[in-house]
Enzyme design. Structure first.
Site, short mmCIF file in Angstrom:
data_model
loop_
_atom_site.label_atom_id
_atom_site.label_comp_id
_atom_site.label_asym_id
_atom_site.label_seq_id
_atom_site.Cartn_x
_atom_site.Cartn_y
_atom_site.Cartn_z
CD GLU A 1 5.37 -9.99 -38.75
OE1 GLU A 1 5.90 -8.91 -39.05
OE2 GLU A 1 5.98 -11.00 -38.40
CB CYS B 1 6.78 -14.05 -37.06
SG CYS B 1 8.03 -13.05 -37.85
#
Lengths: 505, 505
Positions: free
Chosen positions: B259, B296
């Site tokens: 990620e 994120c």
């Protein structure tokens, strides 16, 4: 005099190629060059195909699974009604026998795959639609965009970029395909692509759903894989070529599914060798000679414990190979590669027992080959002694005892398959030890069977740990799993219901 | 005087580290160095952990799903009974508020994940067991071997390498984990790991199922990822760091789930801005300030069509930010990175509307920041203007019209999320156009909602096209899909029935 060069299939029609060069195929059985000239495309062909594929990808999003499946069935029917003609073309380019190989095995398998994947498309469960009503969150595997399929040399139909399993999976998942035909069988690919085009024009799908080019420069191949218009890539072929494309795709974070190399270890335990050694001789010789050994699942490594039964087994195979008539291989280049690989294994200390030479004359052929080394010598040079010999050539590793056999297995790279032959009672303890080591190194574990023969089954794993493939979680054969390779997982979070895909409402 | 350095968790016990160096964490709210010293491990620590993990992986194959789930539940219960203590440690290392963030949100989420993935392990359907009786072929997703989890800086619990979602998924799938704790919160990780160890010692799992180290040299990190004993890697963190590890893992064909970065475009259509502009101001300001923007899924890019409503929206956010008290960020290094990223975006032509400066003094903080650019200028420099500004900092792209807005979206890289705010009737046509472009570029599409807040749901996709992650087909959150990342697909072909895994008999 300007030569006539065959066209490429771009955006729903056969079009004159933007030529970089041209080439002809060769009949490996005679060494004769075949008359038709095929294009090595310049980048312009690729660029046009990519633009058309982007438009087709958009249109395909509005097609129903039934429409996609209907095209696949139509294509399958066209292939089915052309078996004789297709096999007649393919034998010229590949040397593969029309019967049983092409007409009785590979063509029916190709048709079966198209139909099974069409059924998977219709069924829809491959996409794992998931609805969380409480949180109003939904997800589904959706098409990933244009898929480029590089077909291999060894299956002119069942793995062809324009008709094979990667092709069928990508289409069934709702993606357009740009097929990179293998230059060893361009005319076969052209005839197949024409069946696809005819079926497309009768379907509700965009005509650019299937496109095909024959050959590219290496630089253009790399540029194609890296192009942002490409959603994913399927590649079946050589380890060296595949790794180059993998590096390019990895660098831009693009899914690439590879089938690279596999030597398919076969372990023969003492009880099995003692109780049915003759049968094992025949099984190995048959399996290794299938398609002149040019299968990704060909048994290239036999691991056993030295002893009288093991020696009798080896002698038996040698005797069969000595009398065997070498089959025609796919190409003279393949014969040269095989020669080189056998030499590499010999240079690493393996002893040549039989074969080891090309057949003299214009025909592409190589004598069935068996080599032997000890467990000790394998362990001293495990990397080189795992060199893939693509053809009828296997290395027997004769180990001192079970412990050494386990050490040998510990040194194996990832493979598509691993076989264990064992006696129904006396080998049980050894089996348990071996299975523990071998299981995680192979995609498909077999008992008392050779690795050749890959069922089109939902339970199939035609894949395995690197370097057999690029990811051990995916299979290249078998619906529905193989469709998911060519998808992205898309989530809808509190999206208004009339805007959801039908299957998520 | 030799300093006391905290031990590492290797092979079922806290052991003195083979030290390369030592470090301390810093309290970002005060700038004070915290007293405990933690090890930067030498390779020897990693080597011992890998050997122990290999043995644990073998033993785990004989554990039942219920035993694995019982450990996870036991671990969850221990975390649950230590919320106050854990939050008290974490606030010192992260500056994240105890309430609501740590105690009301992140810790309950961590416990929820462990329990949901434990349920997925018990249920077993994640492994997609498939039985083809006709051909006697069976397949199942099986454990992939030791998993290395690199946790990020921004979730000390829910994504921690030793307790978070990658950890829980890898364990639930039957693999041992070697956690690489994030060096910003070593004491939090130590306390968590101790809960895990206590739960392990009361469980039937091998004690080396969970191991943890704190820090490594870059070279050792690379060697760890490439080590043949590692089955797969989970990484959540910076794009630069992740891409380095990805290159290493890709070269050896090992699955790595990443990620990396995401700016989470939010499109605000004219009807929505006109009808509920004030609400959108509040939603954006709230979402972008959550956790000081260190999510994120923080909304880093707002795309809209210029006009009076758009200008009022921008003015509204500026007004809120001007009066906002900047929250404490995770580290002074994070403040420096954010300063640098904002400067990069300004250098590319964006106009600073508010913020743009670190808060003076010892506290790690940065003023909430909004920048603006035109669609035209974005299109002239789309790459640089997509620089991730990790913190409360968003770029507004004011487009001339819908066509230019679509052009802007066409230039976006892959993202975890994409939001579209639209009026219930007047924006429908624009929505359809936009959705077509945005859908394939994001993992999760939202309507009328900000991207922060990731549900632990089977329908979640916390993932997306590169560079948001390394593969658009996988999710980092949500059982059962997230478990399959840490598996290999294993097929049993004509294997004798007493030798099959229980679930395939």
């Amino acid at each position: 005099m300007s030569e006539v060069v065959e066209p490429v299939l771009i955006d729903g029609a056969w079009r004159a190629s933007h030529l970089r060069d041209a080439f002809s195929a060769t009949n490996p059985a005679t060494g004769d060059r075949l008359p038709a000239r095929f294009p090595v495309s310049a980048w312009k062909d690729v660029d046009l195909a990519l633009d058309a594929a982007m438009r087709a990808a958009d249109s395909l999003l509005t097609c129903t699974p039934n429409q996609i499946a209907a095209f696949m069935d139509g294509y399958a029917a066209r292939i089915e009604s052309s078996f004789e003609e297709l096999a007649g073309i393919a034998i010229q380019e590949t040397g593969l026998p029309i019967k049983p190989r092409l007409i009785d095995q590979e063509l029916p398998r190709t048709v079966l795959q198209l139909r099974e994947y069409a059924n998977a498309a219709r069924d829809g469960s491959w996409a794992l639609p998931t609805i969380d009503v409480e949180h109003n969150v939904r997800s589904i595997h959706a098409p990933i965009g244009p898929v480029v399929v590089f077909g291999p040399n060894n299956f002119p139909f069942a793995y062809n970029g324009v008709s094979g399993t990667d092709f069928a999976a990508a289409i069934a998942a709702g993606n357009p395909v740009i097929a990179k035909a293998h230059p060893l069988h361009p005319n076969t690919s052209r005839r197949l692509a024409n069946c696809a085009l005819e079926a497309l024009l009768e379907s509700d799908l965009p005509a650019a759903t299937v496109q095909m080019i024959y050959a590219l420069s290496n630089a253009d191949g790399v540029q194609l894989v890296a192009d942002p218009r490409v959603g994913a890539i399927g590649f079946t072929g050589s380890r060296a070529g595949g790794l180059k494309l993998k590096a390019v795709a990895d660098a831009v974070g693009k899914p690439i599914y590879l089938e690279l190399s596999s030597i398919n270890p076969v372990v023969m335990l003492p009880g099995a060798l003692e109780s049915c050694g003759d049968d094992l001789v025949k099984q190995l010789a048959d399996s290794a000679q299938l398609s002149a050994g040019q299968f990704c699942t060909s048994p290239g490594l036999v691991v056993l414990i030295d002893g009288s039964a093991a020696r009798a087994f080896v002698d038996g195979v040698v005797a069969i190979y000595r009398d065997a008539i070498p089959q025609t291989m796919l190409s003279h280049a393949g014969v040269a590669s095989l020669s080189q690989a056998v030499q590499t294994v010999r240079d690493a200390g393996a002893e040549l027992l039989v074969g080891g030479l090309p057949v003299p004359g214009p025909r592409a052929a190589y004598a069935p080959t068996l080599l032997r080394t000890s467990g000790e010598s394998f362990l001293a040079n495990p990397q080189t002694l795992q060199t893939e010999m693509f053809g009828t050539a296997s290395l027997v590793v004769a180990c001192r005892d079970l412990g050494e056999l386990c050490d040998v297995l510990c040194k194996l790279e990832g493979n598509l398959t691993g076989s264990i032959y064992s006696h129904e009672s006396s080998d049980n303890e050894a089996y348990a030890k071996i299975e523990r080591i071998l299981r995680r190194k192979v995609g498909r574990l077999l008992n008392d069977a050779m690795p050749t023969g890959v069922r089109v089954s939902p339970a199939m794993q035609h894949g395995g740990p690197f370097p057999a493939t690029g990811h051990p979680g995916f299979t290249a054969v078998g619906a529905p799993a193989t469709l998911r390779r060519f998808s992205q997982l898309q989530c809808y979070d509190r999206v208004r219901s009339d805007r959801l895909p039908r299957s998520l409402r």
